[in-house]
Design an enzyme around this catalytic site. Structure first.
Site, mmCIF file in Angstrom:
data_model
loop_
_atom_site.group_PDB
_atom_site.id
_atom_site.type_symbol
_atom_site.label_atom_id
_atom_site.label_comp_id
_atom_site.label_asym_id
_atom_site.label_seq_id
_atom_site.Cartn_x
_atom_site.Cartn_y
_atom_site.Cartn_z
ATOM 1 N N ASP A 1 0.831 -1.204 0.000
ATOM 2 C CA ASP A 1 0.000 0.000 0.000
ATOM 3 C C ASP A 1 0.863 1.251 0.000
ATOM 4 O O ASP A 1 0.476 2.280 -0.561
ATOM 5 C CB ASP A 1 -0.936 -0.004 1.219
ATOM 6 C CG ASP A 1 -2.056 1.010 1.084
ATOM 7 O OD1 ASP A 1 -2.818 0.921 0.098
ATOM 8 O OD2 ASP A 1 -2.169 1.895 1.944
ATOM 9 N N CYS B 1 -11.359 3.236 -4.419
ATOM 10 C CA CYS B 1 -10.350 3.254 -3.362
ATOM 11 C C CYS B 1 -10.891 3.947 -2.115
ATOM 12 O O CYS B 1 -10.708 3.465 -1.000
ATOM 13 C CB CYS B 1 -9.077 3.949 -3.841
ATOM 14 S SG CYS B 1 -7.784 3.986 -2.576
ATOM 15 N N TYR C 1 -12.762 1.423 0.760
ATOM 16 C CA TYR C 1 -12.102 1.299 2.067
ATOM 17 C C TYR C 1 -13.017 1.735 3.201
ATOM 18 O O TYR C 1 -13.021 1.133 4.279
ATOM 19 C CB TYR C 1 -10.795 2.094 2.077
ATOM 20 C CG TYR C 1 -9.606 1.243 1.741
ATOM 21 C CD1 TYR C 1 -8.684 0.867 2.708
ATOM 22 C CD2 TYR C 1 -9.409 0.769 0.445
ATOM 23 C CE1 TYR C 1 -7.600 0.066 2.397
ATOM 24 C CE2 TYR C 1 -8.331 -0.033 0.118
ATOM 25 C CZ TYR C 1 -7.430 -0.382 1.102
ATOM 26 O OH TYR C 1 -6.358 -1.194 0.787
ATOM 27 N N TYR D 1 -9.676 4.092 8.717
ATOM 28 C CA TYR D 1 -10.548 4.163 7.548
ATOM 29 C C TYR D 1 -12.019 4.353 7.885
ATOM 30 O O TYR D 1 -12.857 4.341 6.984
ATOM 31 C CB TYR D 1 -10.331 2.924 6.674
ATOM 32 C CG TYR D 1 -8.953 2.918 6.044
ATOM 33 C CD1 TYR D 1 -8.609 3.844 5.059
ATOM 34 C CD2 TYR D 1 -7.960 2.035 6.472
ATOM 35 C CE1 TYR D 1 -7.345 3.872 4.501
ATOM 36 C CE2 TYR D 1 -6.690 2.050 5.911
ATOM 37 C CZ TYR D 1 -6.389 2.974 4.934
ATOM 38 O OH TYR D 1 -5.127 3.005 4.392
ATOM 39 N N GLU E 1 -9.179 -3.559 -6.617
ATOM 40 C CA GLU E 1 -9.233 -3.414 -5.162
ATOM 41 C C GLU E 1 -9.451 -4.778 -4.508
ATOM 42 O O GLU E 1 -8.799 -5.124 -3.518
ATOM 43 C CB GLU E 1 -10.373 -2.471 -4.756
ATOM 44 C CG GLU E 1 -10.074 -1.011 -4.884
ATOM 45 C CD GLU E 1 -9.135 -0.511 -3.799
ATOM 46 O OE1 GLU E 1 -9.061 -1.122 -2.714
ATOM 47 O OE2 GLU E 1 -8.453 0.491 -4.043
#
Length: 219
Positions: A44, A135, A139, A163, A204
């Site tokens: 990441d 994204c 998340y 998140y 993803e």
């Protein structure tokens, strides 16, 4: 229906697959093998560098000052703040800055970042908005799902908190509004936007599998 919701409706099977992925469910339970989590952290970090590039390129394509300012601002925030935050986050799990900076991208990370950067260079501002949306929204949705599954605090609680934070929610709110504005302004690009959104969403989903399987190059 807002165009962002139309995209989420189209991507619902991908979201459901992510909710059920063992990386997600085991992280929520605190039972995920540490090496799988560390693989995600390393990859990441490399992803974020290209993510910043995508926002910078998008800023150059924006037609109005407000959008341009925000996109360039996001790129700056990733490089000036988010990268430091990620390094601090990694350090909590014993990963040094030097280790992060020499990590080789796994095949899935290469595929995802290459897709985003190519879309940024070759696609329209509407396609870029759709490509980056999974994204953010992904998340947030998955972290909320993890929070629902989690029973008490454990070693991965900081991931879930990061998140689901108000700051991250605000960033996702802007991305959703950006997608909706593009959907309204460029109705002729709806199909291209949906393709971009679904491609990123699939990548993803593959990112979780990449981390869980400790994916590396065979050669």
């Amino acid at each position: 229906m807002a165009f962002s919701n139309r995209l989420l409706q189209a991507g619902e099977p991908i979201w459901e697959a992510q909710y059920d992925h063992p990386f997600v469910t085991e992280l929520a339970a605190g039972t995920l093998e540490e090496e799988a989590f560390l693989h995600w952290v390393r990859q990441d970090y490399r992803y974020l560098l290209d993510y910043a590039r995508v926002f910078s390129i998008a800023g150059g394509k924006a037609r109005d000052e407000e959008t341009m300012t925000h996109l360039f601002g996001v790129a700056h925030t990733i490089l000036d703040y988010e990268m430091d935050l990620h390094r601090e986050f990694a350090a909590e799990y014993g990963i040094s800055r030097g280790e992060l900076e020499v990590v080789e991208k796994a095949p899935t990370c290469v595929a995802y970042t290459n897709y985003l950067v190519r879309t940024a260079y070759e696609g329209s501002i509407a396609e870029i908005a759709a490509a980056i949306y999974p994204c953010g929204q992904g998340y947030l949705d998955i972290a909320e799902h993890m929070a629902d599954l989690a029973e008490g605090e454990h070693r991965y609680t900081p991931f879930i908190e990061k998140y689901t934070s108000e700051e991250f929610r605000e960033a996702v709110d802007w991305m959703r509004a950006f997608v909706d504005r593009c959907g309204e302004r460029y109705p002729g690009e709806h199909e291209a936007m949906e393709r971009a959104f679904l491609t990123s969403a699939k990548l993803e989903a593959r990112f979780w599998e990449m981390a869980y399987a400790l994916e590396e190059w065979d050669l």
